[in-house]
Enzyme design. Sequence first.
Site, PDB file in Angstrom:
ATOM      1  N   CYS A  87      -0.435   3.407  -4.672  1.00 43.49           N
ATOM      2  CA  CYS A  87      -1.749   3.160  -4.078  1.00 43.49           C
ATOM      3  C   CYS A  87      -2.452   2.034  -4.839  1.00 43.49           C
ATOM      4  O   CYS A  87      -2.243   1.865  -6.046  1.00 43.49           O
ATOM      5  CB  CYS A  87      -2.607   4.428  -4.134  1.00 43.49           C
ATOM      6  N   CYS A 169      -1.824   2.669   0.708  1.00 41.74           N
ATOM      7  CA  CYS A 169      -2.882   3.644   0.421  1.00 41.74           C
ATOM      8  C   CYS A 169      -3.857   3.108  -0.617  1.00 41.74           C
ATOM      9  O   CYS A 169      -3.531   2.196  -1.373  1.00 41.74           O
ATOM     10  CB  CYS A 169      -2.271   4.977  -0.023  1.00 41.74           C
TER      11      CYS A 169
END
Length: 268
Positions: A87, A169
Amino acid sequence: VPVGILMWRQPPKHKEWKGPGTTAHFYEILLGRCYTYTQVVRPELRHTDCQKIGKAFTSAFLSKDPCGSTEQDYRPLMELTTQIVPCDKTVFWSKSSELAHDYTRVQRDMYTLEDTLLGYMADGLKWCGDTSSSEMNYQSCPHWREDCSNNSVSVFWNTVSKRFAEDACGVVHVVLNGSISNTFDEKSTFGRVEVFNLHPEKVHTLKAWVMHNIESVPSDSCSSSSVNNLKQILKTRNIIFICQNNYRPVRLLQCVKNPEHSSCKYNL
Ligand code: N1C
């Protein structure tokens, strides 16, 4: 040898298209890059079966109509090459490929698609097959505009770009080119595929870095209408939009190549 035999022209083996043909030594380059990536660049992937990946890649397009390529054709290849990008570490780009890759080469924990295995393998290559042969067509391949948009190369990039965006993400980044009028281009892979395949439940923010070429006059910036268009799209998708002109870490890389320019000497 009789002259007449030398002058005999063989009928073309493959269909003739408007674009350049498959890159010479395509398969060897593909395999070599797979081994370089999995053995040297990311040794944590050293158990990857490059032979299997190479075969899945060519099976996606050999003996098929290069103008009838589909996402399905690349499914088996995609399934063999799942890769996790942490992420906050995804970097998209549009019309700024060199600069974005310069950046991730220095900022090694950030990933463009070409810093993942499949993107690394295919970057800069051309490929296509033919219905009437099990070989690659090294003579010509479909041209995106003049022949067909669903050609084997374009469908590949659409497919891998879509997955790259779906998998992202946290905070995602995009390097945009502020020295062209269409800084955000709705018809580009970034504007057409990636923006619409981000999952708002996972991606809360997109940070755009609008970079101006050092030598040319800036033509577009965060306040331009094309970038505002991106902002509106993200707003409807519930993704926060942050924009920065000439993001300093990337600007410094441009300055490495042009240290004497006034914007590098005084505006830092
Ligand atoms: O159409 P673009 O840029 O907006 O595509 C870039 C965008 C990036 O964020 C990547 O994740 O889409 C992905 N991508 C590639 O990684 C890629 N590598 C090589 C899309 N296309 C890619 N290519 C080739 O460059 C491909 O042949 C495609 O047509 C061009 C797109 O470049 P662009 O217009 O500057």
